[in-house]
Design a protein around this motif. Sequence first.
Motif: not given
Length: 276
Positions: A133-137, A163-165, A171-175
């Motif tokens: 998800f971070a790479e997509i973002a 960069s914050s995990t 929390a992943v879903t919200e981010k």
Amino acid sequence: DIEKAVERFEKALKRAPDNKELVLILGALYRQFKKTTKKSSRQKSKLAALKYLKQATDLDAKNPEAQIEMAEMQQAAGTDQHYRTALKHYRKGEREMTKSGDAIPLQIHNNQGVLHFQLGAPQRSMEAYTRAFAEIANSNLNSSSSTSSSTSTSTTTSSSSSSSTPSSLRAVTEKYSNIMYNSENITLTYNFARLCESSTEIQLAKEIYIELSTKYPMYVESILRLAQIASNNNEIDQALSHVYDALCIHPANKDALSMQGNMYLQQGDVRMAQGK
């Protein structure tokens, strides 16, 4: 066709037995034989693919393509030992791509998440999905910043915050909720929801399945998970309703038919169950 290509490359390999490119090509070609109808032929092709891919990784351990091909083959084998071996090759391939400055395909993160999930390592599974998800973002962010130089200040701020995990599934879903439901991310998001479901975040999983089935009504997998959650809660009528929705989309879906039969049995309706 594939058989003629294999024959041609095997002749070439006899003349150059240590050619790294040839053994990798042959490994990849033999993997494609999995669609052949004869079981014995499939097994022979599988063994040949394994032999050539092992040779490819032995000849050039720093070739990420060979590592990923081997990882995918091991993952398809379906045992815990193969899953562990697949993870080892995915990590090697990812490491070499990182050294070369190449982007890591999202499928690699997704596959690692699935493997950790199957091996009963939910934290590592979450970390793998989060990286995806971070790479997509970040990719979306870079695309936006390249089209408008006026957003450079906000881009820097957003990159540092991404960069914050996240420390939890919620929390992943919200981010990453703004990208999770894009059409190209359906499989990744569904796999993440399965992790939520198995990690007792049932409500969160349910929310994701509902969103997926709302945005993509033909995506039967999410509908069937909603049916399973309802069945687990002994909400059989609701579960049957979800299964009916799935069967309206794919009348011959074996999973849906099996679930429907089991639910009729739960209701004590043997006649209806036997008809499924």
